[in-house]
Scaffold this active site. Structure first.
Site, mmCIF file in Angstrom:
data_model
loop_
_atom_site.group_PDB
_atom_site.id
_atom_site.type_symbol
_atom_site.label_atom_id
_atom_site.label_comp_id
_atom_site.label_asym_id
_atom_site.label_seq_id
_atom_site.Cartn_x
_atom_site.Cartn_y
_atom_site.Cartn_z
ATOM 1 N N ASP A 48 0.833 -1.201 0.000
ATOM 2 C CA ASP A 48 0.000 0.000 0.000
ATOM 3 C C ASP A 48 0.870 1.255 0.000
ATOM 4 O O ASP A 48 0.595 2.228 0.689
ATOM 5 C CB ASP A 48 -0.958 0.006 1.201
ATOM 6 C CG ASP A 48 -2.034 1.090 1.083
ATOM 7 O OD1 ASP A 48 -2.174 1.680 0.014
ATOM 8 O OD2 ASP A 48 -2.718 1.339 2.099
ATOM 9 N N TYR A 49 1.934 1.232 -0.798
ATOM 10 C CA TYR A 49 2.843 2.363 -0.906
ATOM 11 C C TYR A 49 2.412 3.282 -2.049
ATOM 12 O O TYR A 49 3.091 3.411 -3.078
ATOM 13 C CB TYR A 49 4.279 1.877 -1.105
ATOM 14 C CG TYR A 49 4.977 1.431 0.162
ATOM 15 C CD1 TYR A 49 4.512 1.793 1.430
ATOM 16 C CD2 TYR A 49 6.135 0.655 0.102
ATOM 17 C CE1 TYR A 49 5.156 1.392 2.586
ATOM 18 C CE2 TYR A 49 6.798 0.252 1.257
ATOM 19 C CZ TYR A 49 6.305 0.619 2.499
ATOM 20 O OH TYR A 49 6.964 0.230 3.642
#
Length: 658
Positions: free
Chosen positions: A338-339
């Site tokens: 979830d970057y």
């Protein structure tokens, strides 16, 4: 933290058009033309968040007083089937009027010197819908139709993108819908592949360039493999007609075959999202729209979206007239953490090798800043593809490398060992040491695992939607960052509901429907005192010299326990900084901590703070409406939608000198 998300289309549109519940008043149309307005979310079209105003400066900032407050009136405490609300709006100021949004997507126009309401428009969204980000909105955009005579309706238009996926155009003078735009002032944004109400929504203002308005979308994390398309679309600012659309990911397809049709080469390709959920910026001279994109779906398992997943987790430059891609640069390949590219891009000019170089600066939740040539996308500071840890999850294929910039250095920690474990007591430290030791921990880009992996920075960042501000006088970029490592793991689908029922850890479980693994994630806190296991500070304010790629100062920002001196300084924050020619950085945004602060831009010294009604989970702005008038500083203080420990409020607070 940002997107962790029904009315029938005809019914909502008809209702909003027939009964907008607005109070009308005449609005003056004056603009001093001195750069003392705040006409964009990021002050200028390139999102620099720098104001040339200097009436408020280092010498007098300590005398700031509240000039006025305004209550927007929209709060949801998260009960009664509704999501919790936050107040994240950054107002804009044009033509002598302040325009802002509420958690319920109401648009309000205020007198900027008194805070008195001039008009309000209510699109009447369904506030009981399950919007993944909660009830929030970060602001509006504006467009001036120079072909229309002064005083004519919609010479200036205010645009808002709503949680229920509509793009609304309002006359800036009256708040009336611009009837030529779409159907009676609005168009539906729901015509996307795999659209699901609530899971597909809008939280950021659209971007405007020439006579088009560009909209992205927010899409829930982790819910399923094939989430909604993350398409970016441009519309005619007068009529609402679709001009172009751009897909960050290839069209979702069940399978693809080689040109010879051989079954042996068949592969699965299922994904979605890769969407632009944060603010976009534009360069009118170059006819470019800069689009930051988020992660492909689902976040923590990528076995059904093999490859780099371009152009998710990227910064992409699109030609504004056509939507064709000028260039793209991917910040994270095959994202499993979830970057997102959560921070808005920022356009600036830096000195490099003795030359002025126009750049776009793009931060990531990893804590890395990428400085790219605005014309070509080529890194100004070299970027190296380095080997990274590889997965042990069946059918997953990790990217063998990730892009590491040589400069600037990371602005947040990217490593945490058991020896680093922190706790306010020996018992807390030992608990944290055991937790860290129990996880797979190979540093940055440690992939998710069945038994649990350490993610640092965690999914909150690093940098998040708060973004950064740039001081062109000192070539300094100022950014607020978080230091909140997390645990992440993938759970085989046949064991997922057993894990949920067992609820052995307090955290977020999501099925990732259609994938062979669900996911679990939680921040890593000590058991007794519930403080982070990472050494403080847990939130910082950092200045980066963008000419040299170095960090001249970094200071703790706020406190997670303002009334308890035993707790170290440094609070996570969601809500960004601005810089003024008075030599000041203004920022609120700290979780739990309800202060707005001013820092000396050259030294990082805190020189003023004032207590808000609650945390100011937004980016402030500043303006001066008359050449000899007062400079105002404005911040929305309503609390963060996802931080239930905070008091909620609904106040817009304006400060000025006595």
């Amino acid at each position: 933290m940002r997107k962790v998300l029904r009315a029938a289309v005809i019914g909502v549109v008809a209702l909003a058009c027939v009964n907008p519940r607005k109070a009308l008043a005449q609005t003056s149309h004056r603009s001093n033309g001195s750069g003392s307005d705040w006409p964009y979310y990021g002050h200028d079209a390139g999102g620099m968040r720098y104001s040339p105003l200097k009436q408020i400066n280092r010498e007098n900032v300590a005398t700031l007083k509240v000039a006025w407050t305004f209550h927007v009136g929209d709060i949801s405490d998260g009960t009664g089937g509704k999501k919790r609300s936050g107040l994240e709006t950054t107002p804009i100021l044009v033509d002598g009027t302040l325009y802002l949004t509420t958690a319920f997507n109401r648009v309000i126009a205020l007198d900027p010197e008194t805070g008195k309401q001039r008009w309000a428009y209510d699109p009447m969204i369904d506030i009981a819908e399950s919007y993944g980000d909660g009830l929030i909105n970060r602001g509006v955009a504006t467009w001036l139709d120079a072909s229309r005579a002064r005083g004519k309706p919609c010479r200036r238009t205010i645009f808002e993108a709503t949680l229920d996926a509509r793009l609304i155009a309002l006359d800036a003078a009256t708040g009336e819908p611009c009837m030529e735009f779409g159907y009676r002032g609005q168009i539906s944004l729901r015509d996307v592949a795999r659209y699901i109400p609530g899971e597909y929504h809008m939280t950021s203002p659209p971007a405007v360039i020439d006579d088009i308005v560009v909209a992205g979308s927010a899409i829930d994390d982790n819910a399923r493999v094939d989430m909604s398309s993350g398409v970016v679309r441009a519309f005619d600012a007068r009529t609402g007609r679709l001009r172009w659309k751009w897909e960050p990911l290839p069209p979702n397809q069940a399978e693809s075959t080689a040109q010879d049709g051989s079954a042996a080469s068949t592969k699965i390709w299922r994904t979605g999202a890769g969407n632009a959920w944060t603010a976009m910026v534009v360069d009118q001279e170059r006819d470019l729209v800069f689009v930051p994109t988020g992660s492909a779906s689902p976040d923590y398992y990528g076995g059904m979206r093999a490859g780099d997943d371009k152009w998710a987790d990227s910064i992409v430059a699109l030609h504004a007239k056509t939507g064709e891609m000028a260039w793209g640069f991917q910040l994270v390949h095959h994202d499993l953490w979830d970057y997102d590219s959560a921070s808005p891009p920022l356009l600036a000019t830096v000195q490099h090798d003795g030359k002025d170089v126009p750049v776009v600066i793009q931060g990531n939740k990893t804590g890395f800043l990428y400085v790219l040539n605005r014309d070509t996308g080529v890194p100004v500071f070299p970027v190296e593809e380095r080997p990274v840890p590889q997965t042990d999850v069946q059918a997953e294929v990790t990217s063998p490398t990730q892009p590491f910039p040589s400069a600037p250095p990371a602005v947040s920690p990217q490593k945490l060992t058991a020896d680093d474990a922190w706790g306010i007591t020996p018992e807390d430290r030992e608990y944290c040491r055991e937790r860290i030791n129990s996880l797979r921990n190979d540093g940055l880009f440690t992939p998710p695992s069945v038994n649990g992996s350490l993610s640092i920075p965690g999914n909150v960042g690093g940098m998040n939607w708060s973004g950064y501000a740039y001081d062109p006088q000192h070539s300094l970029l100022v950014v607020n960052t978080n230091n909140l490592p997390s645990k992440m793991r993938v759970i085989p689908a046949d064991k997922f509901w057993d894990a949920v029922d067992a609820n052995a850890e307090d955290g977020e479980y999501t099925r990732q429907q259609g994938a062979p693994y669900g996911m679990f994630r939680t921040l890593i806190f000590a058991k007794a005192h519930h403080l982070p296991c990472a050494p403080p500070p847990w939130g910082t304010l950092t200045a980066v010299d963008m000419n040299s790629g170095t960090i001249p100062w970094q200071v703790p920002l706020g406190s997670v326990a303002p009334t308890k001196p035993i707790v170290p300084m440094g609070a996570p924050s969601l809500g960004g900084p601005i810089i003024t020619a008075g030599g000041l950085v203004f920022i609120a945004g700290t979780l739990i901590d309800p202060e707005i602060r001013a820092f000396d831009v050259e030294t990082g010294k805190e020189i003023w703070k004032a207590e808000l009604p609650t945390s100011g989970g937004a980016t402030p702005m500043t303006y001066q409406t008359r050449p000899n008038g007062k400079q105002y500083l404005v911040i929305a203080a309503g609390g963060h939608a996802k931080v239930t420990e905070e008091k909620q409020s609904d106040e817009i607070v304006a400060y000025t000198l006595p």
